[in-house]
Design a protein around this motif. Structure first.
Motif, PDB file in Angstrom:
ATOM      1  N   THR B  94       5.658 116.354  30.790  1.00  0.00           N
ATOM      2  CA  THR B  94       5.486 117.552  29.972  1.00  0.00           C
ATOM      3  C   THR B  94       4.313 117.347  29.010  1.00  0.00           C
ATOM      4  O   THR B  94       3.846 116.218  28.805  1.00  0.00           O
ATOM      5  CB  THR B  94       6.748 117.859  29.145  1.00  0.00           C
ATOM      6  OG1 THR B  94       6.928 116.815  28.200  1.00  0.00           O
ATOM      7  CG2 THR B  94       7.990 117.992  30.023  1.00  0.00           C
ATOM      8  N   PHE B  96       4.379 117.580  25.821  1.00  0.00           N
ATOM      9  CA  PHE B  96       4.817 116.728  24.710  1.00  0.00           C
ATOM     10  C   PHE B  96       4.800 115.252  25.127  1.00  0.00           C
ATOM     11  O   PHE B  96       4.349 114.383  24.367  1.00  0.00           O
ATOM     12  CB  PHE B  96       6.224 117.141  24.261  1.00  0.00           C
ATOM     13  CG  PHE B  96       6.789 116.268  23.173  1.00  0.00           C
ATOM     14  CD1 PHE B  96       6.295 116.339  21.880  1.00  0.00           C
ATOM     15  CD2 PHE B  96       7.806 115.372  23.443  1.00  0.00           C
ATOM     16  CE1 PHE B  96       6.805 115.525  20.881  1.00  0.00           C
ATOM     17  CE2 PHE B  96       8.323 114.559  22.455  1.00  0.00           C
ATOM     18  CZ  PHE B  96       7.820 114.645  21.165  1.00  0.00           C
ATOM     19  N   GLU B  97       5.271 114.974  26.332  1.00  0.00           N
ATOM     20  CA  GLU B  97       5.301 113.579  26.795  1.00  0.00           C
ATOM     21  C   GLU B  97       3.880 113.024  26.935  1.00  0.00           C
ATOM     22  O   GLU B  97       3.650 111.833  26.709  1.00  0.00           O
ATOM     23  CB  GLU B  97       6.054 113.480  28.129  1.00  0.00           C
ATOM     24  CG  GLU B  97       7.552 113.651  27.968  1.00  0.00           C
ATOM     25  CD  GLU B  97       8.292 113.884  29.278  1.00  0.00           C
ATOM     26  OE1 GLU B  97       9.528 113.873  29.244  1.00  0.00           O
ATOM     27  OE2 GLU B  97       7.635 114.116  30.319  1.00  0.00           O
ATOM     28  N   LEU B 100       2.961 112.043  23.572  1.00  0.00           N
ATOM     29  CA  LEU B 100       3.853 110.975  23.100  1.00  0.00           C
ATOM     30  C   LEU B 100       3.391 109.593  23.601  1.00  0.00           C
ATOM     31  O   LEU B 100       3.517 108.599  22.890  1.00  0.00           O
ATOM     32  CB  LEU B 100       5.288 111.263  23.562  1.00  0.00           C
ATOM     33  CG  LEU B 100       6.395 110.408  22.962  1.00  0.00           C
ATOM     34  CD1 LEU B 100       6.426 110.538  21.440  1.00  0.00           C
ATOM     35  CD2 LEU B 100       7.750 110.806  23.542  1.00  0.00           C
ATOM     36  N   ALA B 131       5.072 122.795  24.551  1.00  0.00           N
ATOM     37  CA  ALA B 131       5.450 121.379  24.551  1.00  0.00           C
ATOM     38  C   ALA B 131       6.261 120.957  25.777  1.00  0.00           C
ATOM     39  O   ALA B 131       6.123 119.835  26.259  1.00  0.00           O
ATOM     40  CB  ALA B 131       6.222 121.045  23.283  1.00  0.00           C
ATOM     41  N   ASN B 132       7.106 121.857  26.273  1.00  0.00           N
ATOM     42  CA  ASN B 132       7.979 121.468  27.389  1.00  0.00           C
ATOM     43  C   ASN B 132       7.427 121.840  28.753  1.00  0.00           C
ATOM     44  O   ASN B 132       8.108 121.643  29.762  1.00  0.00           O
ATOM     45  CB  ASN B 132       9.361 122.107  27.209  1.00  0.00           C
ATOM     46  CG  ASN B 132      10.073 121.552  25.999  1.00  0.00           C
ATOM     47  OD1 ASN B 132       9.946 120.370  25.700  1.00  0.00           O
ATOM     48  ND2 ASN B 132      10.767 122.401  25.272  1.00  0.00           N
TER      49      ASN B 132
END
Lengths: 369, 246
Positions: B94, B96-97, B100, B131-132
């Protein structure tokens, strides 16, 4: 669920990051109940079914390790049978030297991990198809080396000593329980590893090695660690395979068919998910039981299933469950829930709050500026 | 002490010279643009700074530390963040990942601190609402923004931006330039390769021009663009002069 400070709204944040859509407690309760049932299986299941379960666990161990290697780290190995064979022969060696074969299982795992370390210095210089072929070469080299040890029976193999003192019932129970315990440890350890920071790193290396490196990831160290873990896991599968049969032969333990089975199971279940190889193993054994009297058709149907899945459902059967129902038993990813944009109903742990992004995904309003 | 210093950096691939004795330095918080025709060696220079390419000769230092034996991940952890001309998202992860990974590995943050870093980077480039989303499903603008967000998540002291405005509409370029100016205000040095010159002029206060791997101009952006060296590089000045058009 962890709260995250939001730039717009300061410390009193409404943004949360979740690892699971369903309450982890439900998963834990389900896992404990299932584990209890599987632990007591030899006491209420017929011996034939217990034997099938035992073989199922061995395949789950192998497939979980292959999935870790290929599905998460992008290292497509066709030589994992090398470590299965080494694990089996390590048990045989320790048993010949007087160690209880069951005690030799963890020793075999350590031996495989130690052997894998120098091998990585050769293999990790290679990528793609070259890596795959090199793993196969390493597996064959390992087999040829084992063949040269007369102590281990050379080309004809040897019987595993140290089990004759046990009664057949006791032996079957011990074999089953040790195999089940190893499978449980492997799956739980893989889950914890993939939920850790390393799991995220692995996926990034698989997706784009260059970008991962320039994001601060030590790619080679990560790949090395995962290769060693997968080698140790396959060594564990080989070790429990060794104690489940009376005679250990190089042609069987180092057989390429182990890797073919791992690959088949991971592919039909779903690469890159922990649940996939388990589901794939269930399907594999169901098909095997159903088709056992079909002669050559058995392999043709297996091949047809694999090809069909590869073409029409490359994310595997668990991929269908995950995509359609947004359901994961063993989630390892991260989900952001920003309540400043939209209130989240209490019962919407899963599909509904994911779907609010899915609803918006093609619309211009999905771009927050 | 300069933040980044290149001293006589050279690199060739066979007969092709991609860096020819490049020498310049960047101070903390500086905002510098890089122009030059295709094949001038701009992206290769970024590769040399980020560690993707090893120089044949010369030295590169960051905060006074020689980077000769420093690997790419360590350079990122030291504060050298970069984006790629062709976005390189982690497609099966994703949005966000994606950020991250950089927050945890590049900025060495953990737990909630890493979540904050990753999420705030997305907010800064206006991608928090996505984000997802799987990064592989993003359109070009969002891929470019994600590149920027990921580089920001690694806590950079200097950002190497490689044609981040290329292929975007005018309005999108204006938005992106505003985001980059915002970073400048936070003390992050910017080294920005761009063909969209108006985006550069609105953001940088110094311009470098590369041609055939060599640095041919370095100075105030409008002066550099008006210089004979740059006109020669872009317009084939010698031919124009001979025909009397210049």
């Amino acid at each position: 669920m962890k709260k995250v400070r939001n730039l717009d709204h300061g410390a009193d944040s409404l943004v949360t990051v979740r690892r699971s859509r369903i309450n982890p407690l439900y998963t834990l309760i389900g896992a404990v109940v299932l584990s209890g049932l599987l632990t007591w299986a030899p006491w209420f299941l017929p011996a034939a079914d217990v034997s099938i379960l035992q073989n199922f666990f061995i395949l789950v161990i192998m497939a979980t390790m292959w999935n870790l290697l290929a599905g998460y780290a992008g290292m497509v190995s066709i030589g994992q049978q090398g470590f299965i064979g080494l694990g089996a022969y390590a048990v045989l060696y320790f048993a010949i030297k007087g160690v209880n074969p069951f005690v030799a299982i963890p020793l075999a795992i350590i031996v495989c991990a130690i052997i894998a370390l120098p091998v990585t210095y050769l293999l990790l210089r290679l990528r793609g198809g070259y890596f795959s072929v090199a793993t196969w070469v390493v597996a064959n080299t390992a087999m040829l080396l084992i063949l040269s040890f007369t102590l281990l029976g050379g080309g004809t193999g040897a019987a595993l000593p140290g089990l004759v003192n046990l009664s057949p019932d006791q032996l079957n129970h011990d074999r089953y329980l040790s195999t089940w315990f190893v499978a449980l440890v492997v799956v739980v350890a893989t889950y914890l590893l993939l939920r850790s920071r390393l799991g995220l790193v692995l996926s990034s290396v698989r997706d784009n090695e260059v970008a991962s490196r320039s994001s601060g990831t030590k790619v080679t160290s990560t790949r090395r660690l995962i290769f060693i873990v997968a080698a140790a896991g396959c060594g564990a599968a080989g070790a429990v395979l060794a104690i489940s049969q009376p005679f250990i032969q190089p042609g069987n333990e180092f057989s390429l068919s182990w890797t073919a089975q791992m690959l088949f199971v991971s592919m039909i279940g779903g690469l890159g998910t922990i649940e996939g190889p388990i589901l794939g193993s269930i399907i594999f054994f169901a098909l095997q039981q159903w088709l056992q009297n079909w002669g050559a058709w058995y392999l043709i149907i297996f091949g047809a299933v694999a090809v069909s899945i590869a073409i029409w459902q490359p994310r595997g059967l668990w991929g269908i469950v995950r995509d359609k129902f947004h359901f994961e038993l063993l989630p390892v990813g991260y989900r952001v829930n920003d309540a400043t944009r939209e209130p989240v109903p209490r019962k919407s742990d899963g599909p509904s709050w994911r779907s609010r992004f899915a609803r918006k995904k093609d619309g211009p309003e999905s771009v927050a500026t | 002490m300069p933040l980044l210093q290149l001293e006589g950096v050279s690199k060739r691939f066979g007969q092709v010279v991609v860096a020819d004795g490049i020498t310049f330095q960047l101070e903390e918080g500086a905002s510098v643009g890089v122009v030059g025709p295709n094949g001038a060696g701009k992206t290769s220079m970024f590769g040399l700074i980020s560690g993707d390419i090893k120089p044949d000769s010369g030295s590169i230092s960051f905060e006074g530390r020689d980077l000769h034996r420093v690997a790419t991940p360590t350079r990122c952890r030291m504060g050298i963040g970069r984006t790629y001309q062709i976005p390189q998202p982690f497609e099966h992860m994703t949005v966000f990942e994606n950020t991250l990974v950089a927050a945890q590995q590049g900025a060495r943050t953990r737990g909630v601190a890493s979540y904050e870093k990753a999420y705030q980077s997305l907010e800064r480039v206006g991608m928090a609402a996505l984000a997802n989303r799987p990064a592989g499903s993003l359109a070009l603008l969002h891929r470019k923004r994600l590149e920027l967000a990921r580089a920001l998540s690694s806590n950079p002291r200097i950002l190497l931006l490689d044609e981040i405005a290329g292929g975007l509409t005018d309005a999108e370029v204006v938005d992106l330039s505003a985001v980059i100016r915002g970073l400048q205000g936070e003390g992050i040095a910017i080294l920005w390769i761009e063909h969209v010159v108006r985006a550069l002029l609105s953001t940088v206060d110094r311009l470098l021009c590369l041609a055939n791997g060599a640095l041919v101009a370095d100075g105030e952006p409008r002066e550099v663009l008006a210089s004979d060296a740059v006109r020669t590089v872009y317009l084939g000045g010698r031919i124009i002069n001979e025909s009397g058009v210049s």
